[in-house]
Design an enzyme around this catalytic site. Structure first.
Site, short mmCIF file in Angstrom:
data_model
loop_
_atom_site.label_atom_id
_atom_site.label_comp_id
_atom_site.label_asym_id
_atom_site.label_seq_id
_atom_site.Cartn_x
_atom_site.Cartn_y
_atom_site.Cartn_z
N GLU A 400 -49.73 7.14 33.58
CA GLU A 400 -50.57 8.17 34.17
C GLU A 400 -51.62 7.58 35.10
O GLU A 400 -51.85 8.08 36.21
CB GLU A 400 -51.26 9.00 33.08
CG GLU A 400 -50.35 9.98 32.36
CD GLU A 400 -49.39 9.33 31.37
OE1 GLU A 400 -48.31 9.91 31.13
OE2 GLU A 400 -49.72 8.26 30.84
N HIS A 467 -49.47 17.68 21.65
CA HIS A 467 -48.81 18.46 22.69
C HIS A 467 -49.39 19.88 22.76
O HIS A 467 -48.75 20.78 23.32
CB HIS A 467 -47.30 18.57 22.42
CG HIS A 467 -46.56 17.28 22.54
ND1 HIS A 467 -46.62 16.29 21.59
CD2 HIS A 467 -45.75 16.79 23.52
CE1 HIS A 467 -45.87 15.26 21.95
NE2 HIS A 467 -45.33 15.53 23.13
#
Length: 660
Positions: A400, A467
């Site tokens: 990322e 998540h």
């Protein structure tokens, strides 16, 4: 030390000498001014000048360089005016950051330099983005970025090198190996013998040079750059050198064995090169003194200008305004009243907006894990590769930070970037790039970060702690970012288009549970929904429910069940949020609930509640209420997740507020 002249003319050799001498003489002057309190801090590059000077002069003037603390020779080699450099170090407005950042923490596109931030490693990925932009534009250019041996321990080093190798980006990663990261010696930083051992593991060439030999540095970088322009790929270049002073002056050098100073003093890059020039009759004593006197006069003239300048005049309005690049969206980008519409799901509206923005902006590049042929885990970009090609729809390695940093690099070269987080939770791995690089670059040196970060977010699908998080409040606390969170398909498309159009960094949150559960009419043509404007989705008299995202649907459903007459205000934008819309609804109903899925403590509801108490107290008929998720991680099992989420508590709080 052996200097191999090769085919270089006397003019080239003396040009190297003058550029080598200049940062040394500036540093000697700065060390005096530091003791006099006229500069606040200094990171000395004495003993390492050959690296920055040799490599800078080896590149073309319009090729970007990303330097660190000890690379003064980059700035002088690119002919940055000394009065502006000195003003920068003194914190004057005439510098490059208007007094907002120190030393070499700045960039200048005029000179094709992108300065560092204190975290060191993130700049490596920015170089990737600059090089990627050159590749996409078919420009035969090279980007040079520096890292110290200590900074190479950062995870950003691995990510940047890996991305550059996978994408074959023309980046020279210059590792200044001076043996110490502040006081920590190399044997406590890494176990390998040389950084050249690392290159093959990434699938790239690795070269080692004598970093104190300016001619070797110049010749090697020049040769490599010529090759990379024709055959783009990254190179790991290790320059062996030594730091003759402390990490910064206050830290001293007592931790370094004295014999190392004695050894490396014999390899001083200025003295050894000067002696060779004299011995070879390429330089005489008269020219030697003339060069020194000319540079010293230039230094004094620059200081005279900088010293005479006032310190910045502090103005709160200016400081706040300068966090963002001014931007006014085109007023014509609203759909006409009779514009054709299609019933679209939330997920399809996002995809439609992204596709139309790709058509509208040829400079827009999409990056993310599995977003190309696979179409992303939520299929937002399904079919995009066939329409736009893999150069613009780019699968990324599993990282990322490097991809977010590359987004800033693309911005520097005039492009736009959309970076998809596979799940909003994973943004933690790139947090530094967002809050310290993207968010602060315009405020610091006027460089916008034209990057949209898409954040699939939220709970309700039994996906557990990693998540399911609603982490928007991490970013609403960061000036320089804009944060949007659409609740319906119309705004999902319009806000995404607006975010991509805006040159400032935008965090775009999209609730996963809404993807395929809600639909609505969406104009077929391109349009934008204004950032910073709330929407009153329901009108009533009994109370105001101020919310966003999935909270809009919770509030609407409950109002229907209870036959509640309530204003339901959809914030849509969380930074900056619409103060006037909040004031209007509070003054109308006098009773307020702030609702969000994010956890209660530190959530945006607390900020707005405080603002209402400060600015709208006279309108209130009851205490402001906050309804949010429990202050726990998001649990996995459905019964636990149900109690974590705030729907049941919303009903209780509405009934309590009605009875107050």
């Amino acid at each position: 030390m052996v200097f191999n002249r090769k085919e270089y003319s006397q003019d080239v050799l003396l040009h190297l000498y003058q550029n080598l001498l200049k940062p040394r003489l500036i540093e000697e002057k700065m060390l005096i001014l530091l003791r006099q309190g006229k500069v606040s801090k200094w990171f000395s590059g004495i003993g390492q000048e050959a690296i920055s000077v040799g490599s800078t002069l080896a590149l073309e003037a319009d090729e970007y360089i990303l330097p660190l603390h000890r690379n003064l020779g980059v700035f002088t080699g690119r002919n940055v005016p000394l009065d502006r450099l000195f003003a920068q170090w003194q914190g004057k407005t005439h510098g490059f950051t208007k007094g907002r950042d120190r030393s070499f923490h700045f960039g200048t596109n005029e000179h094709h330099i992108v300065g560092m931030i204190s975290h060191l490693g993130p700049q490596l990925a920015v170089a990737d983005g600059i090089a990627l932009a050159d590749l996409l534009d078919k420009k035969q250019k090279v980007t040079l970025v520096y890292s110290g041996d200590g900074g190479a321990s950062e995870g950003d080093f691995h990510e940047a090198l890996n991305v550059a190798a996978v994408w074959q980006l023309p980046v020279i990663f210059m590792i200044e190996n001076n043996g110490y990261g502040l006081s920590t010696p190399s044997n406590e930083q890494f176990r390998f013998k040389s950084f050249t051992d690392k290159g093959p593991a990434y699938g790239m060439e690795a070269v080692q040079i004598d970093g104190n030999n300016v001619l070797e540095v110049y010749d090697t970088v020049r040769r490599l750059a010529e090759d990379l322009r024709q055959n783009p790929r990254p190179i790991l270049l290790e320059a062996l050198t030594f730091r003759m002073r402390g990490h910064e002056e206050a830290s001293g050098t007592k931790y370094v064995p004295q014999e190392l100073f004695e050894e490396w003093a014999q390899k001083d890059p200025v003295e050894t090169y000067e002696k060779w020039l004299l011995d070879e009759n390429l330089l005489d004593q008269e020219a030697r003194m003339r060069f020194r006197e000319t540079i010293k006069r230039e230094i004094e003239e620059g200081l005279k200008v900088a010293d005479a300048l006032p310190m910045p005049v502090a103005d709160a309005a200016t400081e706040i305004a300068d966090m963002y690049q001014p931007f006014e969206p085109a007023s014509s980008e609203q759909p006409a009243a009779d514009a054709s519409t299609t019933e679209k799901r939330y997920v399809d509206a996002i995809s439609d907006g992204l596709r139309q923005s790709m058509e509208r902006y040829p400079e827009l590049v999409l990056m993310g894990q599995d977003i190309a042929e696979y179409g992303g885990v939520f299929k937002i970009t399904d079919g995009f590769v066939a329409q736009f090609g893999k150069e613009r729809v780019r699968n990324t390695p599993l990282c990322e930070s490097a991809i977010l940093g590359a987004g800033l690099g693309l911005s520097i070269r005039g492009k736009k970037a959309m970076v998809e987080m596979q799940f909003a939770d994973f943004v933690t791995c790139g947090f530094n790039q967002i809050v310290n690089n993207l968010a602060k670059s315009y405020y610091r040196w006027g460089q916008h970060a034209d990057v949209v970060v898409r954040m699939p977010t939220g709970a309700g699908s039994a996906a557990g702690p990693f998540h399911s998080q609603s982490n928007e409040a991490w970013f609403t606390h960061t000036p320089g970012l804009k944060v949007v969170f659409p609740s319906n398909p119309h705004d999902a498309k319009g806000l995404l288009n607006a975010a991509i159009e805006d040159p400032n960094p935008v965090m775009y949150f999209e609730h996963k549970l809404l993807y395929r559960s809600i639909s609505g009419p969406v104009p077929d043509a391109y349009y934008t929904t204004p950032i910073g404007k709330a929407a009153l989705v329901r009108e009533g008299e009994e109370m105001s429910i101020i919310t966003y995202g999935i909270g809009v649907h919770w509030a609407t459903q409950l109002a229907d069940e209870l036959n509640l007459s309530a204003d339901i205000l959809d914030l849509r934008t969380l930074l900056p949020w619409d103060e006037e819309a909040v004031r209007k609804t509070v003054s109308k109903t006098g009773r307020v609930i702030l609702l969000h899925e994010d956890t209660l403590t530190g959530g945006l509801g607390g900020e707005i509640a405080a603002w209402i108490a400060e600015h709208c107290f006279q309108y209130l008929d009851a205490p402001v209420q906050r309804v949010a998720s429990l202050d726990t991680a998001v649990p996995f099992a459905p019964p636990l997740e149900k109690i974590f989420l705030p729907q049941q508590r919303l009903r209780e709080r509405v009934e309590k507020l009605l009875a107050y």
